[in-house]
Design a protein around this motif. Structure first.
Motif, PDB file in Angstrom:
ATOM      1  N   ILE A 173       0.977  -1.125  -0.184  1.00  0.00           N
ATOM      2  CA  ILE A 173      -0.054   0.037   0.210  1.00  0.00           C
ATOM      3  C   ILE A 173       0.919   1.301  -0.097  1.00  0.00           C
ATOM      4  O   ILE A 173       1.845   1.353   0.803  1.00  0.00           O
ATOM      5  N   THR A 174       0.749   2.032  -1.017  1.00  0.00           N
ATOM      6  CA  THR A 174       1.472   3.309  -0.805  1.00  0.00           C
ATOM      7  C   THR A 174       0.742   4.535  -0.871  1.00  0.00           C
ATOM      8  O   THR A 174       1.211   5.920  -0.919  1.00  0.00           O
ATOM      9  N   GLN A 175      -0.697   4.506  -1.069  1.00  0.00           N
ATOM     10  CA  GLN A 175      -1.582   5.818  -0.618  1.00  0.00           C
ATOM     11  C   GLN A 175      -2.676   5.633   0.211  1.00  0.00           C
ATOM     12  O   GLN A 175      -3.201   4.332   0.650  1.00  0.00           O
ATOM     13  N   PHE A 176      -3.129   6.596   1.055  1.00  0.00           N
ATOM     14  CA  PHE A 176      -4.058   6.532   2.018  1.00  0.00           C
ATOM     15  C   PHE A 176      -5.301   5.954   1.606  1.00  0.00           C
ATOM     16  O   PHE A 176      -6.159   5.438   2.067  1.00  0.00           O
ATOM     17  N   GLU A 177      -5.471   6.439   0.138  1.00  0.00           N
ATOM     18  CA  GLU A 177      -6.811   6.221  -0.380  1.00  0.00           C
ATOM     19  C   GLU A 177      -7.181   4.750  -0.573  1.00  0.00           C
ATOM     20  O   GLU A 177      -8.139   4.049  -0.648  1.00  0.00           O
ATOM     21  N   GLU A 178      -5.881   3.911  -0.386  1.00  0.00           N
ATOM     22  CA  GLU A 178      -6.049   2.533  -0.577  1.00  0.00           C
ATOM     23  C   GLU A 178      -6.363   1.721   0.709  1.00  0.00           C
ATOM     24  O   GLU A 178      -6.757   0.564   0.707  1.00  0.00           O
ATOM     25  N   LEU A 210      -9.740  10.929   5.454  1.00  0.00           N
ATOM     26  CA  LEU A 210      -8.711  11.217   4.412  1.00  0.00           C
ATOM     27  C   LEU A 210      -8.495  12.728   4.225  1.00  0.00           C
ATOM     28  O   LEU A 210      -7.534  13.332   3.944  1.00  0.00           O
ATOM     29  N   LYS A 241      -5.063  14.779   4.321  1.00  0.00           N
ATOM     30  CA  LYS A 241      -4.673  15.727   3.276  1.00  0.00           C
ATOM     31  C   LYS A 241      -4.026  17.198   3.790  1.00  0.00           C
ATOM     32  O   LYS A 241      -3.189  17.928   3.588  1.00  0.00           O
ATOM     33  N   TYR A 281      -0.029  14.681   5.357  1.00  0.00           N
ATOM     34  CA  TYR A 281       0.402  13.401   5.236  1.00  0.00           C
ATOM     35  C   TYR A 281       0.175  12.778   3.672  1.00  0.00           C
ATOM     36  O   TYR A 281      -1.037  12.752   3.233  1.00  0.00           O
ATOM     37  N   GLU A 282       1.272  12.533   2.907  1.00  0.00           N
ATOM     38  CA  GLU A 282       1.188  12.282   1.459  1.00  0.00           C
ATOM     39  C   GLU A 282       1.167  10.893   1.462  1.00  0.00           C
ATOM     40  O   GLU A 282       0.331  10.288   0.324  1.00  0.00           O
ATOM     41  N   ALA A 283       1.512  10.038   2.160  1.00  0.00           N
ATOM     42  CA  ALA A 283       1.690   8.791   2.136  1.00  0.00           C
ATOM     43  C   ALA A 283       1.626   7.867   3.336  1.00  0.00           C
ATOM     44  O   ALA A 283       2.492   8.342   4.338  1.00  0.00           O
ATOM     45  N   ALA A 301       0.608   1.480   7.002  1.00  0.00           N
ATOM     46  CA  ALA A 301       0.144   0.710   5.841  1.00  0.00           C
ATOM     47  C   ALA A 301      -0.049  -0.802   6.187  1.00  0.00           C
ATOM     48  O   ALA A 301      -1.036  -1.466   5.699  1.00  0.00           O
TER      49      ALA A 301
END
Length: 212
Positions: free
Chosen positions: A65-70, A78, A82, A86-88, A94
């Motif tokens: 997992i590389t994105q919070f949206e995942e 979320l 932002k 927090y970018e990743a 994760a």
């Protein structure tokens, strides 16, 4: 049972926790680092402490997992991520967030400064019922300074959760002030073991609605 669980979690926070060598090899775990957290989700048939083979054991392990949206977090959380920049997700975030969202017991360990508080606070916030104004999450910390720090982090992450209340409870603070906030209703209690047990003995802290 609740007092035993509280004591066990407090000790786990201060003592390094390592899985057996076989488990370490099977899971590809890194060597233990500096800090550990333990979370157990409560259920009607929950035991005082999970069996050794029960909790997920995560020592800063990697995740695709590389994105919070995942991570399937709610839109308000979320949005907060932002806003705070927090970018990743970090590796511990994760790895931990999906397990806590799914209600798994978990032991996580990672270096200081890797975002461990967000790793457990975000999924626990996501699981709250904000219409239920009784403690649903109990976080135990070894010091009052850490209790204040963790409570402030919960409040910051919950800025877009209307009606959310978190209360740090620790020795040296006015008991009447804590009682006032508890009567008003809180969703998350962050406290030191001694003061938490004081409230339990006085029956001023009710944990009937506790989930984690």
């Amino acid at each position: 049972d609740l007092l035993y669980r509280a004591s066990a979690l407090a000790l786990a926070y201060r003592r390094p926790v390592s899985p057996p060598p076989a488990s370490r090899g099977q899971l590809g775990l890194k060597p233990p680092a500096k800090a550990v957290f333990v979370f157990s989700h409560l259920s009607p048939d929950a035991r005082c402490l999970p069996r050794a083979s029960s909790p997920k054991v995560l020592f800063g392990m990697s995740s695709p997992i590389t994105q919070f949206e995942e991570l399937a977090l709610s839109p308000p959380l979320l949005q907060t991520l932002k806003e705070v920049g927090y970018e990743a997700p970090s590796p511990i975030q994760a790895a931990c967030i999906p397990h806590l969202l799914a209600g798994h017991d978990l032991i996580g360990q990672a270096q200081t400064g890797t975002g461990k508080t967000a790793a457990f606070a975000l999924p626990l916030l996501d699981r709250l019922d904000l219409t239920d104004r009784q403690p649903q999450v109990l976080v135990l910390t070894p010091t009052r300074e850490l209790a204040i720090q963790v409570a402030e982090a919960f409040q910051s992450y919950a800025r877009h959760l209307p009606g959310f209340h978190v209360l740090p409870i620790y020795g040296g603070q006015s008991m009447s002030l804590q009682l006032r906030h508890l009567r008003r209703g809180v969703h998350v209690v962050v406290g030191t073991p001694g003061r938490v047990m004081d409230h339990l003995r006085r029956e001023t802290l009710t944990l009937d609605g506790l989930r984690s």
